[in-house]
Design an enzyme around this catalytic site. Structure first.
Site, PDB file in Angstrom:
ATOM      1  N   ASN A  33      -5.485   3.962  -3.102  1.00 21.67           N
ATOM      2  CA  ASN A  33      -6.801   3.470  -2.678  1.00 21.67           C
ATOM      3  C   ASN A  33      -7.549   2.819  -3.831  1.00 21.67           C
ATOM      4  OD1 ASN A  33      -6.124   4.949  -0.325  1.00 21.67           O
ATOM      5  ND2 ASN A  33      -8.290   5.413   0.044  1.00 21.67           N
ATOM      6  N   THR A  37       0.819  -1.205   0.000  1.00 24.72           N
ATOM      7  CA  THR A  37       0.000   0.000   0.000  1.00 24.72           C
ATOM      8  C   THR A  37       0.859   1.265   0.000  1.00 24.72           C
ATOM      9  OG1 THR A  37      -1.587   1.261   1.353  1.00 24.72           O
ATOM     10  CG2 THR A  37      -0.095  -0.184   2.522  1.00 24.72           C
ATOM     11  N   GLU A  85       0.246   3.636   1.925  1.00 28.04           N
ATOM     12  CA  GLU A  85       0.202   4.167   3.287  1.00 28.04           C
ATOM     13  C   GLU A  85       1.503   3.950   4.056  1.00 28.04           C
ATOM     14  OE1 GLU A  85      -3.390   3.744   5.556  1.00 28.04           O
ATOM     15  OE2 GLU A  85      -4.556   3.272   3.765  1.00 28.04           O
TER      16      GLU A  85
END
Length: 355
Positions: A187, A132, A134
């Site tokens: 996302n 990801t 993130e």
């Protein structure tokens, strides 16, 4: 055959469905079937001999080793993970267990199997780890987008455990020579998305006449990637990615959370209008979550430059396709909105005070 972990979840199931729509190569699908793993996602494959499903936990190295030697896969695509930031704040232990310990167990099983191979079978084996954006932390409005060389700075238990798993994958390549590839995506959204995440939650709540909960001012920015574009990127990295490399996969679609919700409401007003008013009337700002990252953005130029991949969907076209899928699949939505999911939603949103 390829070996897919977490192939009954959102991205994993989309990948399996897309893979078998384009290839005759079989898939061994290994999933624990937690709340977010749903075999109904794969119902169209019930009579397809190319799809072999095995229920199991990636922490069970002995089970994994047995499957590797029985089915002799040429590649592993590792989706299995706990992935919801809010859940990681409430219960971080499950994220350490699955994302860190589970990835370690899978790497150990894969290394044992890979070291047993010879010749072309060994040379051609791949371990593709799905991660990801993130892990890179947060950006301010003027910061450059995340690149593959951005330093890791995870801010939630979820992103910290994914960062740890990325480091383990990298270490197994540099220490043992395991032929690994890593993708860090922005996302995702699209069909079969469990309705705890922003877009499916807004769709299901809007249609049920419930509040549309938006954290804080709603101006947090995310880069949105249509899940089928993500699947095509994964296939391309598996096919031609350079060993040991990381490829960032993004949609070039930065949107604020509030803008996403407004756009969804406008699409719903068009496709399934209410008797009175707009779906926007249901928007409710709630207390922001702890440590909420302000902005994520992916620089996806490396994967385009080296592998010729770029997303096909704009945010507008992808969001319309997503909403149309949910409107046509009420039975799927009703099936997942039960039991543990409803308890989670009650815990997370129904007791929030307006920000």
């Amino acid at each position: 055959m390829i070996f897919v972990t977490g192939g009954a979840g959102f991205i994993g199931a989309n990948f399996v469905l897309d893979w078998l729509a384009q290839s005759d190569e079989s898939v061994l699908n290994y999933d624990k079937l937690t709340y977010a793993g749903n075999l109904n996602n794969l119902a169209s494959l019930n009579n397809d001999a190319r799809h072999v499903f095995v229920k199991g936990d990636i922490n069970d190295s002995a089970h994994l080793c047995g499957l590797f030697f029985e089915y002799q896969p040429r590649a592993i695509i590792h989706f299995a993970a706990e992935s919801h930031v809010d859940r990681s704040i409430v219960g971080p232990a499950a994220f350490v267990t699955t994302n860190v310990n589970g990835t370690f167990g899978l790497l150990e099983a894969a290394r044992t199997y890979w070291q047993s191979l010879e010749g072309e079978d060994k040379d051609n084996f791949r371990f593709l780890h799905i991660s990801t954006d993130e892990v890179y932390g947060t950006l301010s409005a003027d910061d450059a987008a995340f690149s593959e060389t951005t330093a890791y700075a995870p801010n939630s238990p979820y992103s910290a455990t994914k960062a740890a798993s990325d480091h383990l994958v990298r270490a197994y390549h540099h220490t043992y020579g395991l032929p690994v590839l890593t993708t860090n995506c922005s996302n995702n959204y699209g069909p079969y998305h469990f309705p705890e995440k922003l877009i499916p939650l807004m769709i299901t709540n809007a249609r049920a006449g419930k509040d549309l909960p938006v954290y804080g001012d709603g101006l947090q920015v995310r880069d949105w990637l249509y899940v089928k574009d993500h699947c095509s990127a994964i296939r391309r990295v598996l096919e031609a990615g350079r060993l040991g490399e990381t490829y960032n996969v993004g949609g070039w679609n930065e949107q604020t959370n509030l803008s996403v919700v407004h756009t969804l409401c406008e699409l719903l007003d068009e496709l399934q209008p209410k008797a009175h008013g707009s779906y926007k009337d249901q928007i409710k700002h709630i207390t922001d979550r702890p440590g909420h990252d302000r902005r994520y953005a992916i620089d996806a130029r490396k994967i385009e430059r080296e592998l010729g991949w770029k997303p096909q969907e704009t945010f507008s076209t992808g969001l319309r396709k997503t909403l149309e899928w949910y409107l046509a699949n009420d039975d799927w939505t009703k099936q997942v909105q039960s039991g543990e999911y409803l308890k989670w939603v009650a815990l997370q949103y129904e007791d929030e005070e307006q920000a």
